[in-house]
Design a protein around this motif. Structure first.
Motif, mmCIF file in Angstrom:
data_model
loop_
_atom_site.group_PDB
_atom_site.id
_atom_site.type_symbol
_atom_site.label_atom_id
_atom_site.label_comp_id
_atom_site.label_asym_id
_atom_site.label_seq_id
_atom_site.Cartn_x
_atom_site.Cartn_y
_atom_site.Cartn_z
ATOM 1 N N GLY A 31 0.787 -1.227 0.000
ATOM 2 C CA GLY A 31 0.000 0.000 0.000
ATOM 3 C C GLY A 31 0.818 1.275 0.000
ATOM 4 N N ARG A 32 2.130 1.146 -0.220
ATOM 5 C CA ARG A 32 2.991 2.324 -0.278
ATOM 6 C C ARG A 32 3.100 2.828 -1.711
ATOM 7 N N SER A 33 3.219 4.119 -1.833
ATOM 8 C CA SER A 33 3.342 4.743 -3.148
ATOM 9 C C SER A 33 4.778 4.611 -3.647
ATOM 10 N N ARG A 34 4.910 4.128 -4.875
ATOM 11 C CA ARG A 34 6.225 3.960 -5.514
ATOM 12 C C ARG A 34 6.205 4.628 -6.879
ATOM 13 N N PRO A 35 7.377 5.066 -7.370
ATOM 14 C CA PRO A 35 7.421 5.632 -8.720
ATOM 15 C C PRO A 35 6.954 4.605 -9.754
ATOM 16 N N ASN A 36 6.191 5.065 -10.719
ATOM 17 C CA ASN A 36 5.676 4.199 -11.774
ATOM 18 C C ASN A 36 6.691 4.142 -12.916
ATOM 19 N N PRO A 37 7.293 2.985 -13.187
ATOM 20 C CA PRO A 37 8.264 2.906 -14.279
ATOM 21 C C PRO A 37 7.635 3.210 -15.635
ATOM 22 N N ALA A 38 6.349 2.970 -15.788
ATOM 23 C CA ALA A 38 5.684 3.260 -17.062
ATOM 24 C C ALA A 38 5.650 4.757 -17.331
ATOM 25 N N HIS A 39 5.624 5.579 -16.274
ATOM 26 C CA HIS A 39 5.621 7.035 -16.462
ATOM 27 C C HIS A 39 6.943 7.503 -17.062
ATOM 28 N N ALA A 40 8.031 6.974 -16.560
ATOM 29 C CA ALA A 40 9.345 7.332 -17.095
ATOM 30 C C ALA A 40 9.484 6.880 -18.546
ATOM 31 N N ASP A 41 8.988 5.682 -18.856
ATOM 32 C CA ASP A 41 9.023 5.196 -20.242
ATOM 33 C C ASP A 41 8.186 6.083 -21.158
ATOM 34 N N ALA A 42 7.008 6.491 -20.688
ATOM 35 C CA ALA A 42 6.138 7.346 -21.492
ATOM 36 C C ALA A 42 6.759 8.722 -21.690
ATOM 37 N N ALA A 43 7.460 9.234 -20.674
ATOM 38 C CA ALA A 43 8.130 10.533 -20.794
ATOM 39 C C ALA A 43 9.236 10.467 -21.844
ATOM 40 N N ARG A 44 10.015 9.383 -21.832
ATOM 41 C CA ARG A 44 11.070 9.220 -22.840
ATOM 42 C C ARG A 44 10.478 9.108 -24.239
ATOM 43 N N ALA A 45 9.380 8.377 -24.381
ATOM 44 C CA ALA A 45 8.738 8.224 -25.692
ATOM 45 C C ALA A 45 8.183 9.555 -26.186
ATOM 46 N N ALA A 46 7.593 10.355 -25.292
ATOM 47 C CA ALA A 46 7.044 11.648 -25.686
ATOM 48 C C ALA A 46 8.151 12.598 -26.125
ATOM 49 N N HIS A 47 9.241 12.646 -25.370
ATOM 50 C CA HIS A 47 10.346 13.527 -25.742
ATOM 51 C C HIS A 47 10.967 13.085 -27.064
ATOM 52 N N SER A 48 11.090 11.787 -27.252
ATOM 53 C CA SER A 48 11.623 11.262 -28.507
ATOM 54 C C SER A 48 10.709 11.614 -29.679
ATOM 55 N N ALA A 49 9.405 11.568 -29.465
ATOM 56 C CA ALA A 49 8.459 11.904 -30.537
ATOM 57 C C ALA A 49 8.566 13.365 -30.933
ATOM 58 N N VAL A 50 8.706 14.249 -29.945
ATOM 59 C CA VAL A 50 8.829 15.678 -30.250
ATOM 60 C C VAL A 50 10.167 15.961 -30.941
ATOM 61 N N ARG A 51 11.240 15.292 -30.500
ATOM 62 C CA ARG A 51 12.534 15.437 -31.191
ATOM 63 C C ARG A 51 12.449 14.941 -32.626
ATOM 64 N N THR A 52 11.783 13.807 -32.832
ATOM 65 C CA THR A 52 11.615 13.258 -34.175
ATOM 66 C C THR A 52 10.864 14.232 -35.067
ATOM 67 N N LEU A 53 9.818 14.854 -34.529
ATOM 68 C CA LEU A 53 9.059 15.834 -35.293
ATOM 69 C C LEU A 53 9.921 17.027 -35.675
ATOM 70 N N ALA A 54 10.735 17.513 -34.730
ATOM 71 C CA ALA A 54 11.608 18.653 -35.021
ATOM 72 C C ALA A 54 12.580 18.319 -36.152
ATOM 73 N N VAL A 55 13.151 17.116 -36.112
ATOM 74 C CA VAL A 55 14.064 16.696 -37.183
ATOM 75 C C VAL A 55 13.306 16.555 -38.498
ATOM 76 N N HIS A 56 12.113 15.987 -38.443
ATOM 77 C CA HIS A 56 11.279 15.810 -39.641
ATOM 78 C C HIS A 56 10.962 17.159 -40.290
ATOM 79 N N LEU A 57 10.679 18.167 -39.464
ATOM 80 C CA LEU A 57 10.350 19.490 -39.987
ATOM 81 C C LEU A 57 11.581 20.334 -40.282
ATOM 82 N N GLY A 58 12.747 19.902 -39.780
ATOM 83 C CA GLY A 58 13.983 20.659 -40.002
ATOM 84 C C GLY A 58 14.038 21.938 -39.190
ATOM 85 N N ILE A 59 13.500 21.900 -37.976
ATOM 86 C CA ILE A 59 13.493 23.083 -37.119
ATOM 87 C C ILE A 59 14.114 22.738 -35.777
#
Length: 103
Positions: A31-59
């Motif tokens: 019943g103790r609160s622990r960090p969710n490893p899925a949150h860290a994975d989702a954060a990395r995926a989101a940042h990677s997606a935004v970086r990919t978009l920036a490269v795709h657009l050349g900005i």
């Protein structure tokens, strides 16, 4: 968006939305609160997606932002950027301005 096709900006928005809706913590068996490893994975995926978009657009990464209408990520900030993505820009037409004569 055309039927069955997704833009890179819409894909990036989905990754960011998944990160934002993933809980930061979970309860363990005691019943103790622990960090969710899925949150860290989702954060990395989101940042990677935004970086990919920036490269795709050349900005730079700091010129990427959400569309004011559909929230898909696109070239929002800096030179050449705008509040609407290209899809919304073509579908939303501005209303013509009415100029009155001065009395």
């Amino acid at each position: 968006m055309t039927a069955g096709r997704m833009t890179v900006g819409e894909w990036a928005r989905g990754q960011v939305d998944a990160w934002r809706t993933t809980p930061r913590t979970v309860l363990d068996t005691d019943g103790r609160s622990r960090p969710n490893p899925a949150h860290a994975d989702a954060a990395r995926a989101a940042h990677s997606a935004v970086r990919t978009l920036a490269v795709h657009l050349g900005i730079a990464l700091d010129e990427v932002g959400p569309c004011a209408a559909c929230h898909a990520y696109h070239h929002r900030y800096g030179p050449g950027g705008g509040p609407l993505c290209p899809t919304c820009r073509t579908t939303i037409r501005p209303t013509p301005r009415q100029y009155g004569r001065a009395a």
